[in-house]
Motif scaffolding. Structure first.
Motif, short mmCIF file in Angstrom:
data_model
loop_
_atom_site.label_atom_id
_atom_site.label_comp_id
_atom_site.label_asym_id
_atom_site.label_seq_id
_atom_site.Cartn_x
_atom_site.Cartn_y
_atom_site.Cartn_z
N LYS A 70 -8.39 8.35 -2.27
CA LYS A 70 -6.90 9.12 -2.18
C LYS A 70 -5.36 8.38 -1.71
CE LYS A 70 -7.57 10.49 2.24
NZ LYS A 70 -8.72 11.67 3.49
N GLY A 110 -2.70 8.11 -4.36
CA GLY A 110 -1.53 9.40 -4.34
C GLY A 110 -0.44 8.88 -3.38
N ARG A 139 3.16 6.90 -5.11
CA ARG A 139 4.17 7.46 -5.34
C ARG A 139 5.17 6.93 -5.34
NH1 ARG A 139 4.32 13.58 -1.70
NH2 ARG A 139 6.10 14.31 -3.19
N ARG A 152 9.31 4.69 -7.54
CA ARG A 152 10.88 4.99 -7.42
C ARG A 152 11.39 4.08 -6.60
NH1 ARG A 152 6.99 10.22 -6.39
NH2 ARG A 152 8.18 11.55 -7.81
N GLU A 156 5.29 16.49 -10.23
CA GLU A 156 6.51 15.24 -9.97
C GLU A 156 6.74 13.90 -10.78
OE1 GLU A 156 5.42 12.35 -6.43
OE2 GLU A 156 3.70 12.96 -6.78
N THR A 170 1.75 17.85 -6.66
CA THR A 170 1.43 16.38 -6.83
C THR A 170 0.37 14.64 -6.85
OG1 THR A 170 1.17 15.83 -4.69
CG2 THR A 170 3.29 17.24 -4.53
N MET A 171 1.15 13.73 -7.11
CA MET A 171 0.16 13.06 -7.07
C MET A 171 -1.34 13.56 -5.98
SD MET A 171 0.62 10.83 -9.47
CE MET A 171 -0.35 9.50 -9.47
N HIS A 172 -1.07 13.51 -4.51
CA HIS A 172 -2.26 13.96 -3.67
C HIS A 172 -2.91 14.96 -4.49
CE1 HIS A 172 0.35 11.86 -0.53
NE2 HIS A 172 1.24 12.42 -1.49
N TYR A 181 -5.52 13.22 -7.19
CA TYR A 181 -7.14 12.48 -7.12
C TYR A 181 -7.60 13.47 -5.88
CZ TYR A 181 -4.40 8.05 -8.01
OH TYR A 181 -4.09 7.21 -8.74
#
Lengths: 459, 205
Positions: free
Chosen positions: A249, A252, A256, A260, B112, B147-149, B152
């Motif tokens: 996790k 994530g 992100r 960027r 996103e 989002t990526m959260h 996952y």
């Protein structure tokens, strides 16, 4: 292939600065990327919280690295991946060579891995009769030009398209005088496709390795890591031991932040998660130390191991932008490279922590909040204490100490200085004065502050 | 002492005092994944979006776009009519070198960043989404996470040997920062979105 230059950062920067137009272009191009990073970051209201989380996760990684390494190894092996340990660059290179020898492979394709640059892998393998072809477009270009990359994300950012056209003319047989990026990229695509389809071994870097699951993640925009790995029988993935993260996790947070920060894209085109080998093939992961455990023990500098190699600190650095990546004479250039390199060799890289204005812009953009400029400052003190100060600086500092410790000497020196700039500017506007490089000395004031104060304010 | 032992010993001796992991669940907001945002971000990174009524429309759209003379492959059962080639039968993955179009199902999209998550199961062969000249991906309009959260969260429960996020066609800007689409992987990426009642039937590639 990496040139072992004996010139220091200032001398190499001087070489780069000979072509003023190129310096301006290099400066503007990298600043443009910094602006794209800002735009991407500002779109996320939680950006600062993400940086803080990433920083804390990496702090936790460094504090528990021993257990995470064991956990990763256990899970990776359970997934069918072979795990190898390399204490230093030489051992890493030997392991790669042994794996290739065992499979009777003499030609390998490689996607971007700064670690293999750090280890000098290409050169080592070439000396043992094994050909390596770099598949990232920028890396292939510098490889053909027989130069090291000048930037960890944009390896040939120092090259103009006309020069790249000339390199492709010489090595890939295109007509002379072509400089269209579209045409040049298509040429490389055709050339490298043939390589991907004929190589039985592929080496990739690793962006993140997950202790919890034993998988690792490789990020590219071009798709070159995947093309190499999925078409080969053997996939070797080289990683520094600091690339671990605790749980899946946490990807994530890092995915992100990474792209960027690097280019302003919301994510790379491909973020590939390798967990088990493809049927009938092998994946080898090499865990490399090469000085990282030493850096881990340096309280003031261990935070440098949190780096995720986004290059934001380079793109924003006023020194990097105007001196070029090659002036750092190390695999990872720029501010972060300048705090990593002295750990490997204090004498050889003593110049790098001084190649900074300490403006702090690097620390402000770092997605994992490494205190880069503070570490640069601390390295200067360590280097001076250990006797690795650049000679000219040492002499200058001695004169300065002497002058500043005597008020009368200080006042006289000030008067002399103002007189010289006014009546004999040639005495300072010359090559002997490093402050004169690329700038004119300012006009000198009529009097010093203390003279002015005596006349106007003193009762 | 082996290198493994010496590295582990050095790490143990030098690692700092332990610090807790931060709570990252705070990033998992209650918002729903926006299809509109997904589509616009994907287009921003060079991807194409087509809203369709179902698999028959996807097949028609692809045939209209690429014709039937080129090699089109798909492991998607519902697209059997698009290609009579059984991907399980190929002798070597190198035989995929001249694939022009590959159509794959994806699990979900991420608003996103415009990425879709695809695992080995949907690829049949890991190299397929990379070696093909053009990639088409199918997702359900409801399968968008913000989002990526959140991504996952979904991935965490699944098993795979290989999985990848793909956001747009392969690209590079290594030559003077000029963006060129079609580096080593696909020259285009189209995401077909099924089940968006407002816009289906307006397939536009």
């Amino acid at each position: 292939m990496m040139e072992h230059s004996t010139k220091d950062h200032a001398e190499l920067a001087l070489d780069f600065n000979k072509d003023e137009d190129r310096v301006d272009w290099h400066d503007e191009t990298l600043w443009f990327i910094r602006q794209k990073r800002d735009k991407a970051a500002h779109q996320l209201p939680e950006w600062e919280a993400l940086r803080e989380a990433a920083s804390q996760i990496k702090n936790n990684v460094l504090a528990n690295l021993h257990d995470y390494l064991l956990q990763f190894e256990r899970n990776a092996v359970a997934n069918g991946i072979e795990v190898h340990w390399a204490a230093d660059a030489a051992e890493h290179n030997q392991i790669v060579r042994r794996l290739l020898n065992e499979a009777n492979v003499i030609r390998m394709v490689k996607s971007k891995s700064m670690l293999t640059e750090e280890c000098g892998l290409n050169e080592y393998l070439a000396n043992h009769g094994i050909e390596v072809i770099d598949s990232d477009l920028g890396e292939r270009i510098v490889q053909l030009a027989e130069e090291p990359p000048s930037h960890i994300v944009l390896p040939c950012i120092h090259k103009k398209k006309e020069e790249i056209g000339e390199i492709f003319h010489q090595h890939l047989g295109i007509e002379a005088g072509i400089s269209d990026p579209q045409f040049l990229t298509e040429t490389a695509r055709q050339h490298l496709r043939e390589i991907f389809l004929t190589r039985r071994a592929a080496l990739t870097g690793v962006n993140f390795a997950v202790a919890e699951t034993g998988e690792f993640v490789v990020c590219t925009n071009e798709g070159n890591a995947d093309m190499g790995a999925h078409l080969a029988d053997i996939h070797i993935a080289s990683m520094g031991i600091e690339k671990l993260i605790p749980e899946k996790k946490h990807l994530g947070v890092f995915l992100r932040l990474l792209t960027r920060s690097a280019t302003g894209q919301p994510i790379t085109t491909y973020s590939s998660h390798f967990k088990t080998p493809r049927e009938g093939t092998k994946i080898h992961v090499i865990l490399v130390d090469n000085g990282r455990t030493v850096q881990l023990g340096r309280k003031d500098f261990r935070n440098s191991l949190k780096c995720i190699r986004c290059a934001a600190c380079m793109n924003t650095c006023p020194v990097y932008r105007r001196s070029g990546g090659h002036s750092y004479h190390t695999a990872v250039a720029g501010p972060i490279g300048s705090i990593l390199a002295p750990n490997l060799d204090m004498e050889k890289y003593a110049d790098l922590p001084f190649a900074s204005t300490l403006c702090g812009s690097c620390s402000n953009v770092c997605p994992v909040k490494i205190d880069i400029h503070e570490q640069l400052y601390k390295w200067r003190q360590v280097l001076v204490k250990n006797g690795y100060t650049p000679k000219a600086k040492k002499a200058g500092m001695q004169v300065m100490t002497w002058t500043l410790s005597s008020p009368s000497l200080y006042h006289t020196a000030g008067k002399v200085g103002r007189w010289v700039i006014k009546y004999a500017p040639f005495a300072v506007n010359n090559k002997l004065n490093p402050w004169y490089k690329q700038r004119d000395m300012p006009a000198s004031p009529e009097w010093s502050f203390s003279e002015w104060y005596k006349q106007n304010r003193q009762p | 002492m082996t290198s493994r032992e010496s590295i582990l010993a050095a790490v143990k001796a030098n690692q700092p005092e332990t610090v807790k992991l931060p709570d990252i669940d705070v990033f998992e907001t209650k918002e729903k994944g926006s299809l509109e945002k997904f589509a616009s971000v994907l287009q921003g990174v060079g991807g194409k979006v087509a809203y369709v009524s179902g698999y028959p429309e996807i097949a028609r759209t692809i045939l209209a776009q690429y014709g039937s003379d080129v090699r089109i492959v798909s492991p998607v059962k519902e697209l059997k009519d698009l290609s009579d080639e059984n991907l399980e039968d190929i002798a070597s993955i190198h035989d995929l070198r001249n694939v022009e179009v590959a159509v794959l199902n994806a699990h979900f999209g991420v608003a996103e960043n415009g990425a879709v998550w695809i695992t080995e199961n949907e690829m049949q062969h890991r190299v397929l989404p990379f070696v093909t000249q053009h990639l088409a991906v199918v997702i359900n309009a409801a399968a968008i996470v913000p989002t990526m959260h959140h991504a996952y969260d979904l991935i965490g429960k699944s098993t795979y040997g290989f999985g990848t996020f793909i956001a747009g066609p392969s690209k590079t800007a290594d030559i003077e920062q000029s963006l060129v689409i079609g580096a080593h992987g696909p020259r285009s990426m189209t995401v077909f979105i099924i089940g968006n009642d407002n816009q289906s039937g307006q397939g536009q590639v």
